[in-house]
Design a protein around this motif. Structure first.
Motif, PDB file in Angstrom:
ATOM      1  N   PRO A 289      -7.870  25.286 -31.132  1.00  0.00           N
ATOM      2  CA  PRO A 289      -8.853  26.058 -30.360  1.00  0.00           C
ATOM      3  C   PRO A 289      -9.621  27.069 -31.206  1.00  0.00           C
ATOM      4  O   PRO A 289     -10.830  27.237 -31.028  1.00  0.00           O
ATOM      5  CB  PRO A 289      -7.992  26.781 -29.312  1.00  0.00           C
ATOM      6  CG  PRO A 289      -6.729  26.006 -29.228  1.00  0.00           C
ATOM      7  CD  PRO A 289      -6.508  25.371 -30.565  1.00  0.00           C
TER       8      PRO A 289
ATOM      9  N   LEU B  14     -18.728  22.174 -22.229  1.00  0.00           N
ATOM     10  CA  LEU B  14     -18.363  21.838 -20.843  1.00  0.00           C
ATOM     11  C   LEU B  14     -17.007  22.424 -20.483  1.00  0.00           C
ATOM     12  O   LEU B  14     -16.829  22.967 -19.393  1.00  0.00           O
ATOM     13  CB  LEU B  14     -18.333  20.314 -20.667  1.00  0.00           C
ATOM     14  CG  LEU B  14     -19.679  19.614 -20.526  1.00  0.00           C
ATOM     15  CD1 LEU B  14     -19.525  18.101 -20.587  1.00  0.00           C
ATOM     16  CD2 LEU B  14     -20.336  20.027 -19.196  1.00  0.00           C
ATOM     17  N   GLN B  15     -16.057  22.303 -21.397  1.00  0.00           N
ATOM     18  CA  GLN B  15     -14.718  22.824 -21.125  1.00  0.00           C
ATOM     19  C   GLN B  15     -14.757  24.337 -20.963  1.00  0.00           C
ATOM     20  O   GLN B  15     -14.094  24.890 -20.073  1.00  0.00           O
ATOM     21  CB  GLN B  15     -13.759  22.434 -22.256  1.00  0.00           C
ATOM     22  CG  GLN B  15     -12.357  22.966 -22.067  1.00  0.00           C
ATOM     23  CD  GLN B  15     -11.359  22.289 -22.993  1.00  0.00           C
ATOM     24  OE1 GLN B  15     -10.937  21.171 -22.759  1.00  0.00           O
ATOM     25  NE2 GLN B  15     -10.981  22.965 -24.055  1.00  0.00           N
TER      26      GLN B  15
ATOM     27  N   LEU C 295     -11.170  15.281 -36.894  1.00  0.00           N
ATOM     28  CA  LEU C 295     -10.612  15.470 -35.552  1.00  0.00           C
ATOM     29  C   LEU C 295      -9.444  16.452 -35.598  1.00  0.00           C
ATOM     30  O   LEU C 295      -9.308  17.303 -34.712  1.00  0.00           O
ATOM     31  CB  LEU C 295     -10.166  14.128 -34.960  1.00  0.00           C
ATOM     32  CG  LEU C 295     -11.287  13.093 -34.742  1.00  0.00           C
ATOM     33  CD1 LEU C 295     -10.709  11.802 -34.178  1.00  0.00           C
ATOM     34  CD2 LEU C 295     -12.370  13.643 -33.821  1.00  0.00           C
ATOM     35  N   HIS C 296      -8.616  16.332 -36.630  1.00  0.00           N
ATOM     36  CA  HIS C 296      -7.503  17.289 -36.760  1.00  0.00           C
ATOM     37  C   HIS C 296      -8.035  18.716 -36.908  1.00  0.00           C
ATOM     38  O   HIS C 296      -7.545  19.643 -36.258  1.00  0.00           O
ATOM     39  CB  HIS C 296      -6.612  16.939 -37.950  1.00  0.00           C
ATOM     40  CG  HIS C 296      -5.630  18.010 -38.276  1.00  0.00           C
ATOM     41  ND1 HIS C 296      -4.553  18.302 -37.466  1.00  0.00           N
ATOM     42  CD2 HIS C 296      -5.580  18.915 -39.287  1.00  0.00           C
ATOM     43  CE1 HIS C 296      -3.872  19.315 -37.979  1.00  0.00           C
ATOM     44  NE2 HIS C 296      -4.477  19.712 -39.077  1.00  0.00           N
TER      45      HIS C 296
ATOM     46  N   LEU D 262     -21.156  12.282 -33.349  1.00  0.00           N
ATOM     47  CA  LEU D 262     -19.790  12.775 -33.131  1.00  0.00           C
ATOM     48  C   LEU D 262     -19.751  14.287 -32.940  1.00  0.00           C
ATOM     49  O   LEU D 262     -19.169  14.788 -31.971  1.00  0.00           O
ATOM     50  CB  LEU D 262     -18.877  12.376 -34.296  1.00  0.00           C
ATOM     51  CG  LEU D 262     -17.440  12.880 -34.165  1.00  0.00           C
ATOM     52  CD1 LEU D 262     -16.710  12.154 -33.040  1.00  0.00           C
ATOM     53  CD2 LEU D 262     -16.678  12.722 -35.474  1.00  0.00           C
TER      54      LEU D 262
ATOM     55  N   LEU E 103     -12.059  25.218 -33.433  1.00  0.00           N
ATOM     56  CA  LEU E 103     -13.141  24.682 -32.600  1.00  0.00           C
ATOM     57  C   LEU E 103     -14.126  25.804 -32.245  1.00  0.00           C
ATOM     58  O   LEU E 103     -15.347  25.614 -32.285  1.00  0.00           O
ATOM     59  CB  LEU E 103     -12.548  24.060 -31.337  1.00  0.00           C
ATOM     60  CG  LEU E 103     -13.471  23.262 -30.419  1.00  0.00           C
ATOM     61  CD1 LEU E 103     -14.196  22.146 -31.160  1.00  0.00           C
ATOM     62  CD2 LEU E 103     -12.687  22.687 -29.245  1.00  0.00           C
TER      63      LEU E 103
ATOM     64  N   ALA F  68     -21.212  15.386 -29.696  1.00  0.00           N
ATOM     65  CA  ALA F  68     -20.354  15.042 -28.557  1.00  0.00           C
ATOM     66  C   ALA F  68     -19.203  16.039 -28.441  1.00  0.00           C
ATOM     67  O   ALA F  68     -18.842  16.465 -27.333  1.00  0.00           O
ATOM     68  CB  ALA F  68     -19.825  13.615 -28.702  1.00  0.00           C
ATOM     69  N   ILE F  69     -18.631  16.425 -29.566  1.00  0.00           N
ATOM     70  CA  ILE F  69     -17.506  17.372 -29.537  1.00  0.00           C
ATOM     71  C   ILE F  69     -17.993  18.766 -29.137  1.00  0.00           C
ATOM     72  O   ILE F  69     -17.351  19.441 -28.321  1.00  0.00           O
ATOM     73  CB  ILE F  69     -16.781  17.387 -30.899  1.00  0.00           C
ATOM     74  CG1 ILE F  69     -16.096  16.029 -31.142  1.00  0.00           C
ATOM     75  CG2 ILE F  69     -15.762  18.531 -30.963  1.00  0.00           C
ATOM     76  CD1 ILE F  69     -15.460  15.871 -32.511  1.00  0.00           C
TER      77      ILE F  69
ATOM     78  N   ALA G 158     -18.651  18.688 -25.483  1.00  0.00           N
ATOM     79  CA  ALA G 158     -17.393  18.686 -24.728  1.00  0.00           C
ATOM     80  C   ALA G 158     -16.779  20.090 -24.711  1.00  0.00           C
ATOM     81  O   ALA G 158     -16.263  20.544 -23.687  1.00  0.00           O
ATOM     82  CB  ALA G 158     -16.418  17.681 -25.349  1.00  0.00           C
ATOM     83  N   ALA G 159     -16.848  20.774 -25.842  1.00  0.00           N
ATOM     84  CA  ALA G 159     -16.300  22.141 -25.912  1.00  0.00           C
ATOM     85  C   ALA G 159     -17.071  23.060 -24.970  1.00  0.00           C
ATOM     86  O   ALA G 159     -16.488  23.923 -24.298  1.00  0.00           O
ATOM     87  CB  ALA G 159     -16.372  22.658 -27.341  1.00  0.00           C
TER      88      ALA G 159
ATOM     89  N   ARG H 174     -15.920  25.277 -17.624  1.00  0.00           N
ATOM     90  CA  ARG H 174     -14.950  25.078 -16.551  1.00  0.00           C
ATOM     91  C   ARG H 174     -13.870  26.147 -16.578  1.00  0.00           C
ATOM     92  O   ARG H 174     -13.134  26.317 -15.633  1.00  0.00           O
ATOM     93  CB  ARG H 174     -14.291  23.689 -16.669  1.00  0.00           C
ATOM     94  CG  ARG H 174     -15.158  22.548 -16.194  1.00  0.00           C
ATOM     95  CD  ARG H 174     -14.377  21.246 -16.122  1.00  0.00           C
ATOM     96  NE  ARG H 174     -14.032  20.732 -17.442  1.00  0.00           N
ATOM     97  CZ  ARG H 174     -14.741  19.840 -18.107  1.00  0.00           C
ATOM     98  NH1 ARG H 174     -15.851  19.374 -17.593  1.00  0.00           N
ATOM     99  NH2 ARG H 174     -14.376  19.400 -19.291  1.00  0.00           N
TER     100      ARG H 174
ATOM    101  N   LEU I  94     -10.688  19.973 -35.812  1.00  0.00           N
ATOM    102  CA  LEU I  94     -11.292  20.461 -34.571  1.00  0.00           C
ATOM    103  C   LEU I  94     -10.310  20.485 -33.400  1.00  0.00           C
ATOM    104  O   LEU I  94     -10.674  20.887 -32.299  1.00  0.00           O
ATOM    105  CB  LEU I  94     -12.512  19.604 -34.226  1.00  0.00           C
ATOM    106  CG  LEU I  94     -13.631  19.658 -35.285  1.00  0.00           C
ATOM    107  CD1 LEU I  94     -14.765  18.726 -34.910  1.00  0.00           C
ATOM    108  CD2 LEU I  94     -14.144  21.077 -35.460  1.00  0.00           C
ATOM    109  N   SER I  95      -9.070  20.090 -33.645  1.00  0.00           N
ATOM    110  CA  SER I  95      -8.083  20.030 -32.556  1.00  0.00           C
ATOM    111  C   SER I  95      -7.388  21.369 -32.324  1.00  0.00           C
ATOM    112  O   SER I  95      -6.542  21.481 -31.444  1.00  0.00           O
ATOM    113  CB  SER I  95      -7.035  18.956 -32.851  1.00  0.00           C
ATOM    114  OG  SER I  95      -6.199  19.355 -33.914  1.00  0.00           O
TER     115      SER I  95
END
Lengths: 114, 114
Positions: B31, B109-110, B25-26, B99, B34, B102-103, B106-107, B113, B28-29
């Motif tokens: 930008p 989708l973001q 998670l770290h 996991l 990611l 999902a990430i 989410a990326a 937007r 991928l946190s």
């Protein structure tokens, strides 16, 4: 931050549209914050910070909750003298479907492996 | 780190069992990291670091790839003079089912937007 802090007892939260994936992942990349979120998910209710009995100083604990709040993972509100925290499940699910469940599931699997 | 670095051209990687959710998670946190992972997922092949043309210095770029490698998100190998990177999809899926998808979702989708 559009939730104006009218006084020091109102805590600032990002709007749903201000929540960023990177911020959510960063908030959950700390073992203690991940544990807090897992507990909130399991309890399915608001919990007081004091519920958690974290093995850290009060200021470190406050820091962890603030990171979770400012990233949009939890909401916090004062009820009397207690600061109550709750997961922003609906907001996270609307923004990033399946993400929170995947992370909670991964945390559960990892805990099971010890 | 059980992949012994026999010489300076062999890069150390965590074993599957050493990969920690918090580290993933770290990694991928950020930008930029990611984005790298999204590109690797989309291309579905190993890519040279030079493929990415990141708007940062060479040493910052190397740092980002190292964080991804040391957290277990990517593997890196020298092929001739190129350092090739690939996603550790199988390892991540075995450890944390759903996991990564999902990430990545989410990326996506973001990004949509804006």
């Amino acid at each position: 931050m559009s939730t104006a802090a009218a006084n020091s007892r109102e805590l600032a939260h990002p709007d749903r549209t201000e929540i960023r994936l990177e911020g959510v992942l960063h908030a959950l990349s700390d073992p203690m914050r991940l544990n807090i979120v897992c507990a909130l998910a399991m309890e399915e209710r608001e919990l007081a910070c004091s519920f958690f009995e974290l093995p850290v100083s009060k200021s470190t604990s406050t820091h962890h909750f603030r990171v979770l709040r400012e990233s949009g993972v939890i909401q916090q509100v004062y009820r009397g003298t207690a600061k109550m925290s709750g997961l922003r499940r609906d907001d996270l699910e609307a923004l990033f479907p399946g993400l929170l469940e995947a992370i909670l599931g991964a945390a559960d699997l990892q805990a099971g492996r010890g």
